[in-house]
Write a protein that holds these residues in place. Structure first.
Motif, mmCIF file in Angstrom:
data_model
loop_
_atom_site.group_PDB
_atom_site.id
_atom_site.type_symbol
_atom_site.label_atom_id
_atom_site.label_comp_id
_atom_site.label_asym_id
_atom_site.label_seq_id
_atom_site.Cartn_x
_atom_site.Cartn_y
_atom_site.Cartn_z
ATOM 1 N N ARG A 163 47.698 105.063 18.434
ATOM 2 C CA ARG A 163 48.910 105.822 18.727
ATOM 3 C C ARG A 163 49.237 106.761 17.568
ATOM 4 O O ARG A 163 48.838 106.543 16.447
ATOM 5 C CB ARG A 163 50.056 104.846 18.972
ATOM 6 N N TYR A 164 49.981 107.795 17.861
ATOM 7 C CA TYR A 164 50.395 108.820 16.896
ATOM 8 C C TYR A 164 49.193 109.570 16.318
ATOM 9 O O TYR A 164 49.138 109.865 15.122
ATOM 10 C CB TYR A 164 51.240 108.208 15.779
ATOM 11 N N ASP A 165 48.222 109.853 17.184
ATOM 12 C CA ASP A 165 47.043 110.635 16.803
ATOM 13 C C ASP A 165 46.354 110.044 15.581
ATOM 14 O O ASP A 165 45.887 110.768 14.691
ATOM 15 C CB ASP A 165 47.431 112.093 16.516
ATOM 16 N N THR A 166 46.282 108.732 15.550
ATOM 17 C CA THR A 166 45.680 108.049 14.416
ATOM 18 C C THR A 166 44.215 107.764 14.686
ATOM 19 O O THR A 166 43.862 107.261 15.760
ATOM 20 C CB THR A 166 46.410 106.724 14.147
ATOM 21 N N TYR A 167 43.392 108.097 13.736
ATOM 22 C CA TYR A 167 41.984 107.711 13.850
ATOM 23 C C TYR A 167 41.472 107.236 12.504
ATOM 24 O O TYR A 167 41.984 107.568 11.445
ATOM 25 C CB TYR A 167 41.119 108.842 14.405
ATOM 26 N N ASP A 168 40.419 106.425 12.582
ATOM 27 C CA ASP A 168 39.834 105.815 11.395
ATOM 28 C C ASP A 168 38.331 105.749 11.628
ATOM 29 O O ASP A 168 37.873 105.235 12.658
ATOM 30 C CB ASP A 168 40.408 104.405 11.209
ATOM 31 N N VAL A 169 37.560 106.261 10.685
ATOM 32 C CA VAL A 169 36.102 106.256 10.792
ATOM 33 C C VAL A 169 35.532 105.700 9.496
ATOM 34 O O VAL A 169 35.939 106.112 8.401
ATOM 35 C CB VAL A 169 35.540 107.665 11.042
ATOM 36 N N VAL A 187 31.944 104.723 3.145
ATOM 37 C CA VAL A 187 32.861 105.854 3.192
ATOM 38 C C VAL A 187 33.835 105.630 4.346
ATOM 39 O O VAL A 187 33.441 105.178 5.431
ATOM 40 C CB VAL A 187 32.110 107.189 3.343
ATOM 41 N N ASN A 188 35.100 105.911 4.098
ATOM 42 C CA ASN A 188 36.138 105.701 5.101
ATOM 43 C C ASN A 188 37.072 106.906 5.112
ATOM 44 O O ASN A 188 37.491 107.385 4.053
ATOM 45 C CB ASN A 188 36.933 104.422 4.787
ATOM 46 N N HIS A 189 37.386 107.370 6.322
ATOM 47 C CA HIS A 189 38.319 108.491 6.464
ATOM 48 C C HIS A 189 39.353 108.128 7.518
ATOM 49 O O HIS A 189 39.019 107.690 8.623
ATOM 50 C CB HIS A 189 37.600 109.769 6.877
ATOM 51 N N THR A 190 40.636 108.289 7.178
ATOM 52 C CA THR A 190 41.727 108.014 8.113
ATOM 53 C C THR A 190 42.644 109.220 8.190
ATOM 54 O O THR A 190 42.781 109.986 7.227
ATOM 55 C CB THR A 190 42.539 106.787 7.677
ATOM 56 N N GLN A 191 43.288 109.348 9.341
ATOM 57 C CA GLN A 191 44.228 110.453 9.539
ATOM 58 C C GLN A 191 45.238 110.049 10.599
ATOM 59 O O GLN A 191 44.923 109.325 11.545
ATOM 60 C CB GLN A 191 43.485 111.714 9.960
ATOM 61 N N SER A 192 46.486 110.503 10.435
ATOM 62 C CA SER A 192 47.533 110.165 11.391
ATOM 63 C C SER A 192 48.601 111.240 11.381
ATOM 64 O O SER A 192 48.846 111.877 10.345
ATOM 65 C CB SER A 192 48.153 108.805 11.062
ATOM 66 N N SER A 193 49.261 111.414 12.534
ATOM 67 C CA SER A 193 50.413 112.320 12.620
ATOM 68 C C SER A 193 51.713 111.622 12.233
ATOM 69 O O SER A 193 52.722 112.294 11.998
ATOM 70 C CB SER A 193 50.544 112.883 14.042
ATOM 71 N N GLY A 194 51.692 110.270 12.194
ATOM 72 C CA GLY A 194 52.881 109.519 11.815
ATOM 73 C C GLY A 194 53.883 109.407 12.943
ATOM 74 O O GLY A 194 53.889 110.201 13.886
ATOM 75 N N TRP A 195 54.768 108.400 12.860
ATOM 76 C CA TRP A 195 55.756 108.184 13.923
ATOM 77 C C TRP A 195 57.078 108.901 13.644
ATOM 78 O O TRP A 195 57.965 108.899 14.465
ATOM 79 C CB TRP A 195 56.004 106.696 14.139
ATOM 80 N N VAL A 196 57.205 109.515 12.470
ATOM 81 C CA VAL A 196 58.355 110.356 12.147
ATOM 82 C C VAL A 196 57.888 111.810 12.152
ATOM 83 O O VAL A 196 56.732 112.109 11.842
ATOM 84 C CB VAL A 196 58.934 109.975 10.770
ATOM 85 N N ASP A 197 58.773 112.727 12.519
ATOM 86 C CA ASP A 197 58.400 114.141 12.606
ATOM 87 C C ASP A 197 57.791 114.643 11.294
ATOM 88 O O ASP A 197 58.292 114.345 10.200
ATOM 89 C CB ASP A 197 59.641 114.988 12.931
ATOM 90 N N GLU A 198 56.735 115.442 11.416
ATOM 91 C CA GLU A 198 56.128 116.126 10.264
ATOM 92 C C GLU A 198 55.742 115.163 9.146
ATOM 93 O O GLU A 198 56.047 115.376 7.972
ATOM 94 C CB GLU A 198 57.090 117.198 9.716
ATOM 95 N N LEU A 227 38.742 108.487 -4.369
ATOM 96 C CA LEU A 227 39.829 108.490 -3.390
ATOM 97 C C LEU A 227 40.531 109.838 -3.419
ATOM 98 O O LEU A 227 40.871 110.350 -4.487
ATOM 99 C CB LEU A 227 40.842 107.384 -3.705
ATOM 100 N N ASN A 228 40.754 110.395 -2.237
ATOM 101 C CA ASN A 228 41.551 111.613 -2.085
ATOM 102 C C ASN A 228 42.521 111.359 -0.938
ATOM 103 O O ASN A 228 42.096 111.006 0.173
ATOM 104 C CB ASN A 228 40.648 112.811 -1.778
ATOM 105 N N ASP A 229 43.831 111.517 -1.192
ATOM 106 C CA ASP A 229 44.787 111.195 -0.135
ATOM 107 C C ASP A 229 45.958 112.168 -0.123
ATOM 108 O O ASP A 229 46.230 112.873 -1.091
ATOM 109 C CB ASP A 229 45.288 109.752 -0.265
ATOM 110 N N ASP A 230 46.611 112.202 1.020
ATOM 111 C CA ASP A 230 47.830 112.982 1.245
ATOM 112 C C ASP A 230 48.758 112.076 2.038
ATOM 113 O O ASP A 230 48.479 111.738 3.195
ATOM 114 C CB ASP A 230 47.500 114.260 2.018
ATOM 115 N N LEU A 231 49.875 111.647 1.426
ATOM 116 C CA LEU A 231 50.722 110.617 2.013
ATOM 117 C C LEU A 231 51.744 111.207 2.972
ATOM 118 O O LEU A 231 52.072 112.398 2.906
ATOM 119 C CB LEU A 231 51.441 109.852 0.902
ATOM 120 N N PRO A 232 52.315 110.357 3.865
ATOM 121 C CA PRO A 232 53.371 110.834 4.760
ATOM 122 C C PRO A 232 54.584 111.319 3.972
ATOM 123 O O PRO A 232 54.879 110.826 2.883
ATOM 124 C CB PRO A 232 53.718 109.588 5.590
#
Length: 699
Positions: A163-169, A187-198, A227-232
């Protein structure tokens, strides 16, 4: 030099265990170098392995840690992956990566995935001698996956959608490179749109290791961890007056002034458009393990760590009832960190008149160069119902470069007094040299705020273990440790009268494992005291180490094999914690006699799982977690109400692949997992019900 048998290593089936074993037969890498398993150690060490995290659908270290006894965590973007253990929080819990500590956790920790990890170990209380001065709550160690000689070539693939356009590879591979070498890469890559706007987020983690056997008695391992990340960008939902709220969220928070959370604002983001919460980390390690003679093991680890972190946000949201607007601040901070050092351990196992004696001599050296640039631009006001994001604005930078050099000597000894009884002694002495400079925005050196200090903490541990049956031990320990002033030595200034805090803990416990692993349970009772914590003297705006804090409690964990296909397990923790004489140095609140923030009295969990319940290769499992009331601030005027979450999974499993459906927060419970003490006027509401469909394959 492996902890697993060849038969274990050759088992390639995708076998996940939702109800975890307690790891009593594992040799933990956290807290000791004696080479004894958890059953034989006079301390509490909780272990959760990758198979259990995968079965339960746990994606992050914080989720995994919360599945262990008495652990609470939060994902505050100001302090990613903070924890609460045994009545202590934040930097009173050391965060380790393969046994190395990057610095105060609130300054250096980031959300971490579990795909690249072999397991997570949590050492409870002070007494962990090998990871810097022992902290009050304990240490959390993330053990990455490593190559193993004699293991055949393997490949692993994991992919999930949620849910919330979340994927994990995730992709992993390991195997031989000739007769005397092996590799491992994940190697692991995750991405999500989050449940709060933007609130988009993204993370990439790469771990790689090479192992060479240079001779019959010498192994060399080179490893890298990126590690390279961009937090909500979600910093919380503001508390508003009851008169302005139209749809208060019931049962999640109680305040002494009647403020509430409104459902209308739940998914609203109050941050600026050009917000920033990102980082880039790199670990490099070289470990040599040499067995020069029977009973001797010499291990040396040379390490290097660098990190860049950046925050640029409107972080604080205060409701102004007079104009029905939200006051927003501005804050930016950038970290540029380098850490390098060396860990040397000499381990000797001897036989003294038929009694085994294990001894460790250690020498640790490290240097941190930490540059912190920050500023507090002017804020603004926005409409609570339709906030205009706007831009951050100009940045006026104040800088504070800090250097900390540490040289430490470590001694451990475990002597077998009789066939059933061992005595333990351990000590650590640190020589810490701190140099802190401060500069104004024009680059002018501020001599009155800059300083140099030396610290020489001495920590020790006394313990005893008695094996009363082949599968049962009772133990006790008395340990001491030291937290940095205010839990973060990188934030103090020259005009503050400070030293390290003093910690003592007494613990007794029981560990039992049934034959063939049919049941396991542990019991621990602890009593700890932390003295010389920060107390603010308000008349001259300085701080001194005169406050105190205490905690005592009981922890239980257990699992049982009900049948060949069915398991049940659970945990229960009770913690009674309070401040002695204590005035919060940040807000001047007298917290004497209050309960520390984010410390519930009760935390409990339970899991049940069944394999092939209807004769098909299907696994199902259900788990619940209860967290009692907590306070979100020092003065105990904001109560985060208790909650119970239910998670479940169903998986179709064959020999080499597994398809699973995981549902978290099955009943869509409203709850608040954590309160950030620096943002008392807003609270981050937990995630609604989420689901994930995943595919896992091993070849």
């Amino acid at each position: 030099m492996t902890e697993l048998s060849l038969q274990d290593l050759l088992e390639l089936r995708v076998t996940e265990v939702a109800v975890r074993e307690l790891g009593l037969d594992h040799i933990p890498k956290t807290g000791s170098r004696l080479g004894l398993n958890a059953m034989e150690m006079p301390v509490s060490v909780d272990i959760i392995a990758k198979d259990t995290t995968r079965a339960r659908g746990l994606k992050s270290v914080t989720e995994a840690a919360e599945n262990l006894v008495g652990v609470l965590s939060g994902e505050s973007p100001a302090e990613p992956s903070s924890f609460s253990i045994r009545g202590y929080t934040r930097d009173s819990i050391a965060i380790l990566r393969d046994g190395i500590r990057a610095g105060p956790s609130t300054m250096t920790m980031r959300p971490q995935n579990v795909f690249n990890l072999e397991r997570i170990e949590i050492y409870k209380g002070p007494g962990s001698l090998h990871h810097g001065p022992s902290t009050a709550g304990g240490a959390i160690n993330m053990v990455t996956r490593k190559p193993v000689l004699q293991l055949p070539q393997t490949y692993e693939l994991f992919a999930s959608l949620g849910r919330y356009d979340t994927y994990d590879v995730g992709f992993g591979a390991g195997g031989p490179m000739g007769d005397d070498a092996a590799y491992r890469i994940d190697v692991n890559h995750t991405q999500s749109s989050g449940w709060v706007d933007e609130t988009d987020s993204e993370s990439l983690n790469l771990t790689a290791s090479l192992l060479w056997r240079l001779g019959n008695q010498l192994d060399l391992t080179l490893s890298a961890d990126y590690l390279n990340d961009d937090l909500p960008a979600y910093w919380g939902t503001p508390l508003i007056s009851e008169s302005f709220a139209e749809d208060p969220i019931d049962g999640v928070v109680e305040t002494n002034d009647g403020r509430v959370l409104d459902e209308r604002l739940r998914f609203t983001n109050y941050n600026v458009t050009d917000q920033l919460s990102e980082s880039e980390h790199l670990w490099a390690r070289a470990t040599a393990e040499w067995l020069p003679a029977l009973g001797w093991n010499i291990t040396n680890t040379l390490f290097y760590f660098e990190a860049d972190r950046a925050w640029r946000n409107a972080e604080n949201y205060v409701f102004d009832e007079d104009v029905a607007r939200i006051d927003r601040d501005r804050f930016f901070v950038f970290h540029d960190q380098e850490l390098y050092g060396n860990q040397l351990d000499v381990i000797h196992v001897a036989n003294w008149n038929g009694r085994e004696n294990r001894m460790v001599l250690g020498l640790d050296y490290s240097r941190i160069d930490f540059s912190r640039v920050r500023g507090f631009p002017d804020g603004d006001q926005v409409d609570p119902l339709a906030p205009e994001p706007g831009l951050f604005g100009p940045q006026v930078r104040w800088s504070s470069p800090t250097q900390i050099t540490t040289l430490a000597g470590i001694f451990e000894d475990a002597v077998q007094v009789s066939a059933r009884w061992r005595l333990f002694f351990g000590a650590r002495y640190d020589d810490i040299d701190l140099n802190r400079d401060n500069f104004d925005p024009e680059g002018t050196f501020l001599a009155e705020d800059s300083f140099e200090r030396d610290f020489n903490p001495f920590s020790f541990r006394l313990g005893s273990v008695y094996r009363f049956s082949p599968g049962g031990t009772i133990y006790g320990n008395w340990s001491t440790g030291h937290d940095p002033v205010g839990s973060n030595i990188l934030l103090v200034n020259a005009n503050e009268n400070f030293d390290l805090t003093d910690i003592t803990q007494t613990e007794i416990g029981l560990k039992v494992a049934g034959k063939d692993g049919t049941y396991q349970y542990t019991l621990a009772l602890f009593d700890s005291q932390r003295d010389d914590i920060l107390l603010q003297v308000t008349h001259n705006n300085t701080v001194s180490n005169v406050g105190s804090q205490s905690a005592r409690g009981i922890e239980l964990a257990g699992m049982a094999q009900l049948s060949e296909t069915d398991r049940i397990g659970g945990t229960l923790a009770f913690t009674d914690a309070e401040y002695g004489e204590f005035v919060d140095p940040d807000f001047g609140v007298n917290a004497t006699g209050n309960r520390p923030h984010n410390v519930p009295k009760w935390v409990a969990s339970a899991w049940v799982s069944s394999s092939k319940p209807i004769g098909l290769p299907v696994d199902v499992g259900v788990g619940l977690r209860y967290v009692g009331d907590r306070f979100a601030n020092f003065d105990n005027t904001i109560t985060l109400k208790s909650y119970t979450l239910v998670n479940m999974f169903a998986a179709y499993q064959m020999k080499k692949y597994r398809i699973a459906l995981n549902v978290r927060n099955l009943f869509d419970t409203d709850y608040i997992p954590w309160g950030d003490i620096f943002y008392p006027n807003q609270l981050a509401i937990g995630a609604p019900r989420t689901f994930e469909l995943s595919f896992h394959m091993k070849l």
